[in-house]
Design a protein around this motif. Structure first.
Motif, PDB file in Angstrom:
ATOM      1  N   TRP A  65       0.977  -1.138   0.138  1.00  0.00           N
ATOM      2  CA  TRP A  65       0.026   0.076  -0.055  1.00  0.00           C
ATOM      3  C   TRP A  65       0.963   1.179   0.015  1.00  0.00           C
ATOM      4  O   TRP A  65       0.803   2.180  -0.886  1.00  0.00           O
ATOM      5  N   ARG A 112       2.347   1.766  -3.483  1.00  0.00           N
ATOM      6  CA  ARG A 112       1.564   2.015  -4.491  1.00  0.00           C
ATOM      7  C   ARG A 112       1.131   3.683  -4.250  1.00  0.00           C
ATOM      8  O   ARG A 112       0.973   4.359  -5.141  1.00  0.00           O
ATOM      9  N   ARG A 113       1.078   3.939  -3.157  1.00  0.00           N
ATOM     10  CA  ARG A 113       0.623   5.266  -2.682  1.00  0.00           C
ATOM     11  C   ARG A 113       1.741   6.392  -3.290  1.00  0.00           C
ATOM     12  O   ARG A 113       1.545   7.189  -3.804  1.00  0.00           O
ATOM     13  N   ARG A 114       3.023   5.835  -2.992  1.00  0.00           N
ATOM     14  CA  ARG A 114       4.083   6.819  -3.470  1.00  0.00           C
ATOM     15  C   ARG A 114       4.158   6.877  -4.828  1.00  0.00           C
ATOM     16  O   ARG A 114       4.471   7.926  -5.299  1.00  0.00           O
ATOM     17  N   MET A 115       3.840   5.859  -5.480  1.00  0.00           N
ATOM     18  CA  MET A 115       3.893   5.876  -6.988  1.00  0.00           C
ATOM     19  C   MET A 115       2.803   6.673  -7.464  1.00  0.00           C
ATOM     20  O   MET A 115       2.956   7.533  -8.418  1.00  0.00           O
ATOM     21  N   ARG A 116       1.691   6.722  -6.682  1.00  0.00           N
ATOM     22  CA  ARG A 116       0.395   7.417  -7.080  1.00  0.00           C
ATOM     23  C   ARG A 116       0.625   8.817  -7.040  1.00  0.00           C
ATOM     24  O   ARG A 116       0.550   9.750  -7.792  1.00  0.00           O
ATOM     25  N   LEU A 117       1.314   9.342  -5.889  1.00  0.00           N
ATOM     26  CA  LEU A 117       1.529  10.690  -5.715  1.00  0.00           C
ATOM     27  C   LEU A 117       2.847  11.155  -6.697  1.00  0.00           C
ATOM     28  O   LEU A 117       2.739  12.265  -7.014  1.00  0.00           O
ATOM     29  N   SER A 131       3.258  10.003  -9.716  1.00  0.00           N
ATOM     30  CA  SER A 131       2.540  10.463 -10.925  1.00  0.00           C
ATOM     31  C   SER A 131       1.871  11.481 -10.875  1.00  0.00           C
ATOM     32  O   SER A 131       1.737  12.219 -12.100  1.00  0.00           O
ATOM     33  N   GLU A 132       0.894  11.938  -9.834  1.00  0.00           N
ATOM     34  CA  GLU A 132       0.276  12.883  -9.790  1.00  0.00           C
ATOM     35  C   GLU A 132       0.889  14.132  -9.973  1.00  0.00           C
ATOM     36  O   GLU A 132       0.814  15.478 -10.595  1.00  0.00           O
TER      37      GLU A 132
END
Length: 274
Positions: free
Chosen positions: A235, A238-243, A245-246
């Motif tokens: 989790w 994935r959260r670091r990758m999403r941030l 990417s954003e």
């Protein structure tokens, strides 16, 4: 509880018991013959019983000892191996998950794995549990031409074993292998030579389940803890990758806006109408 008593002084190593075992278990005789020479102890997934030489001129059958408190049973997470009230320790392939903990737990290193099979299972002697259910003795006992194997109630066989020792004077060592070791076994031996090379420990060795069961009982908790930790790490990643990417997308939009503004300034210099 049924058991088998082995008189090592009567065994000649003829291996008729092995042939009977191969026939009744449906193992491949050709593969069994190859495994006889390949395996150090003569046991394999195609050969569930062997008769190794334990001393010059002395042989003793080697197979599952059908312990009274089986370590393989305590190590199995899914109940794939059980000790029946009649005596045999039996294996259920329908429940097996292939973890092979039973192989690691066995103090005699008896269970074997079908390494060459696409869908492998664990293989071991079941003391002819099916034959016993029909009122028959194990095939190996019936096949022995020298009466080196006796089959019957464990307590009765223990009495016979001690009678042999007492009446045989120096013929037998003063010990019944399997009477107490690892909590006792359903395959026992009387012999005039030491059988320590077969894996027998001191008579007072504690049953292995007393050592393994506390760890096995904690296995589900340990497994859930590890799984929870892995999910938490997943989790966070994935959260670091999403941030990230954003943030990259936001920077791209800002760069595009600045680039657009710069283009308009070049086309319409300051002070001119658009």
């Amino acid at each position: 509880m049924k058991a088998i008593l082995v008189d090592v002084t009567r065994c000649t190593g003829c291996e008729r018991c092995v042939d009977a075992c191969i026939e009744v278990t449906g193992c491949d005789p050709l593969k069994a013959q190859v495994d006889r020479a390949r395996a150090k102890d003569g046991l394999s997934e195609n050969r569930l019983l062997s008769v190794p030489q334990v001393a010059p001129g002395r042989f003793a059958r080697l197979t599952c000892m059908h312990c009274l408190e089986p370590s393989c049973v305590s190590a199995c997470l899914v109940g794939g191996i059980t000790k029946t009230p009649e005596g045999p320790v039996v294996y259920d392939p329908a429940k097996c998950i292939g973890c092979r903990y039973c192989m690691l737990a066995c103090p005699f290193h008896i269970p074997r794995y079908e390494w060459d099979e696409v869908i492998p299972f664990v293989k071991k002697c079941d003391m002819c549990a099916g034959r016993q259910a029909d009122g028959l003795a194990p095939a190996c006992v019936e096949a022995c031409p020298n009466e080196a194997l006796r089959f019957g109630e464990r307590e009765s066989l223990l009495g016979q074993a001690h009678e042999l020792i007492a009446g045989g004077r120096a013929r037998y060592l003063p010990r019944v292998w399997g009477e107490h070791e690892f909590g006792g076994t359903s395959v026992m031996y009387v012999s005039d030579v030491d059988l320590g090379g077969m894996g027998w420990p001191d008579p007072e060795t504690v049953p292995i389940p007393s050592l393994t069961e506390p760890l096995i009982a904690k296995t589900p908790v340990i497994g859930l803890s590890v799984a929870s930790g892995l999910l938490a790490i997943h989790w966070v990643i994935r959260r670091r990758m999403r941030l990230a990417s954003e943030a990259a997308a936001s920077d791209g939009r800002d760069d595009a806006a600045l680039a657009g503004a710069g283009s308009e300034s070049e086309i319409y210099p300051e002070g001119e109408d658009r």
